[in-house]
Design a protein around this motif. Sequence first.
Motif, PDB file in Angstrom:
ATOM      1  N   ARG A  29       0.844  -1.186   0.000  1.00  0.00           N
ATOM      2  CA  ARG A  29       0.000   0.000   0.000  1.00  0.00           C
ATOM      3  C   ARG A  29       0.885   1.243   0.000  1.00  0.00           C
ATOM      4  O   ARG A  29       1.923   1.266   0.657  1.00  0.00           O
ATOM      5  CB  ARG A  29      -0.911   0.005   1.222  1.00  0.00           C
ATOM      6  N   CYS A 140     -10.060   4.098  -0.623  1.00  0.00           N
ATOM      7  CA  CYS A 140     -10.564   2.733  -0.706  1.00  0.00           C
ATOM      8  C   CYS A 140     -10.009   2.097  -1.978  1.00  0.00           C
ATOM      9  O   CYS A 140      -9.623   2.790  -2.916  1.00  0.00           O
ATOM     10  CB  CYS A 140     -12.089   2.716  -0.797  1.00  0.00           C
ATOM     11  N   TYR A 146      -9.756   2.310   3.878  1.00  0.00           N
ATOM     12  CA  TYR A 146      -8.675   2.435   4.847  1.00  0.00           C
ATOM     13  C   TYR A 146      -8.969   3.614   5.777  1.00  0.00           C
ATOM     14  O   TYR A 146      -9.799   4.468   5.464  1.00  0.00           O
ATOM     15  CB  TYR A 146      -7.352   2.604   4.104  1.00  0.00           C
TER      16      TYR A 146
END
Length: 160
Positions: A29, A140, A146
């Motif tokens: 991420r 998202c 998140y």
Amino acid sequence: MRQILAAAVLLLSGVLYAQQGSLPMPAPRPKQYVTFQADPQELKTGKREVVELRFRVADGYHVNSHTPKSELLIPTALKLEDAAGVKVSSAEYPAGKLYSFSFNPSEKLDVYTSDFIVKLPVVAQAGAHMVTGTLHYQACDNAACYPPRNLPVRIAVTAK
């Protein structure tokens, strides 16, 4: 000799099986799902002008627009601090794009993806100024949202 060869083949096949059986690693991420491009702004002294703030959402992610379709969703919002010599009016947000996602294909959400621009009406006194604030958003992907984040925003303004 046959037993040693058979043991070596068995050991090698176990190593190969273990490598094939490992789970795929999820994509890492990003540290920030949204980035801000800070361009210095030159304005005419005392005249109302519109500054464009350029944001980019990381590939594979989206953020809710400023006016999401549900009150349960966290809207993207820019909050600016007062700056001496600069008067800032309310930000003008772009319209979002309507998308439906695999987790709820019957509902369309109003989101920002890739690049979006927030317009900021500004009147500045002569001189150099710094306007600071934060962009509050929730990112998202197709599977999850998140925790909300704040992106620092700094806008260098020079009025002549």
